[in-house]
Design a protein around this motif. Sequence first.
Motif, mmCIF file in Angstrom:
data_model
loop_
_atom_site.group_PDB
_atom_site.id
_atom_site.type_symbol
_atom_site.label_atom_id
_atom_site.label_comp_id
_atom_site.label_asym_id
_atom_site.label_seq_id
_atom_site.Cartn_x
_atom_site.Cartn_y
_atom_site.Cartn_z
ATOM 1 N N ALA A 89 -8.706 -62.188 47.014
ATOM 2 C CA ALA A 89 -7.800 -61.615 48.015
ATOM 3 C C ALA A 89 -6.800 -62.637 48.547
ATOM 4 O O ALA A 89 -6.549 -62.721 49.754
ATOM 5 N N VAL A 90 -6.254 -63.450 47.636
ATOM 6 C CA VAL A 90 -5.188 -64.388 47.990
ATOM 7 C C VAL A 90 -3.987 -64.105 47.096
ATOM 8 O O VAL A 90 -4.095 -63.394 46.097
ATOM 9 N N ASP A 91 -2.844 -64.690 47.460
ATOM 10 C CA ASP A 91 -1.604 -64.395 46.741
ATOM 11 C C ASP A 91 -1.187 -65.484 45.763
ATOM 12 O O ASP A 91 -0.359 -65.241 44.881
ATOM 13 N N ALA A 92 -1.719 -66.679 45.909
ATOM 14 C CA ALA A 92 -1.390 -67.780 45.003
ATOM 15 C C ALA A 92 -2.511 -68.808 45.071
ATOM 16 O O ALA A 92 -3.213 -68.913 46.086
ATOM 17 N N ALA A 93 -2.662 -69.563 43.989
ATOM 18 C CA ALA A 93 -3.702 -70.587 43.947
ATOM 19 C C ALA A 93 -3.232 -71.746 43.084
ATOM 20 O O ALA A 93 -2.507 -71.547 42.101
ATOM 21 N N ALA A 94 -3.633 -72.947 43.459
ATOM 22 C CA ALA A 94 -3.290 -74.135 42.684
ATOM 23 C C ALA A 94 -4.410 -75.152 42.814
ATOM 24 O O ALA A 94 -5.156 -75.156 43.794
ATOM 25 N N ILE A 95 -4.530 -76.000 41.803
ATOM 26 C CA ILE A 95 -5.488 -77.106 41.849
ATOM 27 C C ILE A 95 -4.690 -78.393 41.922
ATOM 28 O O ILE A 95 -3.921 -78.717 41.014
ATOM 29 N N SER A 96 -4.834 -79.112 43.035
ATOM 30 C CA SER A 96 -4.088 -80.343 43.276
ATOM 31 C C SER A 96 -4.883 -81.554 42.808
ATOM 32 O O SER A 96 -6.103 -81.604 42.967
ATOM 33 N N LEU A 97 -4.181 -82.526 42.265
ATOM 34 C CA LEU A 97 -4.762 -83.837 42.001
ATOM 35 C C LEU A 97 -4.403 -84.746 43.159
ATOM 36 O O LEU A 97 -3.241 -84.776 43.591
ATOM 37 N N VAL A 98 -5.369 -85.482 43.665
ATOM 38 C CA VAL A 98 -5.128 -86.370 44.800
ATOM 39 C C VAL A 98 -5.709 -87.742 44.479
ATOM 40 O O VAL A 98 -6.911 -87.881 44.231
ATOM 41 N N PHE A 99 -4.859 -88.763 44.453
ATOM 42 C CA PHE A 99 -5.293 -90.137 44.241
ATOM 43 C C PHE A 99 -4.755 -90.999 45.363
ATOM 44 O O PHE A 99 -3.564 -90.920 45.702
ATOM 45 N N ASP A 100 -5.625 -91.828 45.937
ATOM 46 C CA ASP A 100 -5.227 -92.735 47.015
ATOM 47 C C ASP A 100 -4.517 -92.010 48.151
ATOM 48 O O ASP A 100 -3.527 -92.486 48.703
ATOM 49 N N GLY A 101 -5.010 -90.811 48.489
ATOM 50 C CA GLY A 101 -4.476 -90.085 49.624
ATOM 51 C C GLY A 101 -3.152 -89.404 49.394
ATOM 52 O O GLY A 101 -2.524 -88.928 50.336
ATOM 53 N N THR A 102 -2.713 -89.328 48.128
ATOM 54 C CA THR A 102 -1.424 -88.704 47.813
ATOM 55 C C THR A 102 -1.621 -87.575 46.821
ATOM 56 O O THR A 102 -2.355 -87.723 45.838
ATOM 57 N N ASN A 103 -0.957 -86.457 47.073
ATOM 58 C CA ASN A 103 -0.945 -85.341 46.120
ATOM 59 C C ASN A 103 -0.092 -85.769 44.942
ATOM 60 O O ASN A 103 1.129 -85.827 45.030
#
Length: 235
Positions: free
Chosen positions: A32-46
């Motif tokens: 029941a959401v409109d969009a989804a993404a998987i973020s990569l995060v290294f050293d506190g940065t997307n």
Amino acid sequence: MSIQDSLVSAVGAERGASAADRLCEACVDLLAVDAAAISLVFDGTNTGTLGASGSEARVLDELQFTLGEGPCLESVAAHAPVLVIDLAQDEASRWPAYGPAMLRHDIRGVFAMPVLVAGEYLGALDLFRAQPGPLDGEHLVGALVAAMLAELPLLDLLAGDLHAAANDPDTSAWTELNTITRAEVSQATGMLVAQLEIEPAAALMRLRAHAYAEGRSATSVARDILARRIRLEHH
């Protein structure tokens, strides 16, 4: 079939970034959401988008990189889910830039689940909803399961690239990883360091500020800098 089983089935035999895309598409269908993404995060940065349910989801994810704040970064830093049911009520205090940006994209609810890979928090599953409101119990459980499943394509991608690169320095194994990370931004930042004679952190801030002022993504501005279509001047 339960939501959890449906999520597992959606990924199927896919590998790497393709599996991540299928998982994000399944989240939109099932949670029941409109969009989804998987973020990569290294050293506190997307640093990149591993998977997304579509082009709009990639835009919403990259805004966290451009603005330097947002649910995926907070989720990874806290090692816990971040659940914001209405940005219209929360925008100013939590994410002064990101909150209003999401509202301009007609997004009211954002939910981020950290992704744990081999004992390290390396990313987050981000869910975006146009209407305010919480994830109900079944959908919240499904989101947590999806975040667990997101470990598999990320581990598959990183493990394959690292192994290949270690055995052959001339390999092109980094190609897919470089495709999903914001490699152009790093290159453009380096160019700005040389051109403007400033520190890397200041160069990145200049690039992000220009992108925000122009209403563009940091990646698109970086490409223009690398192609010498634009040049940022000294203040």
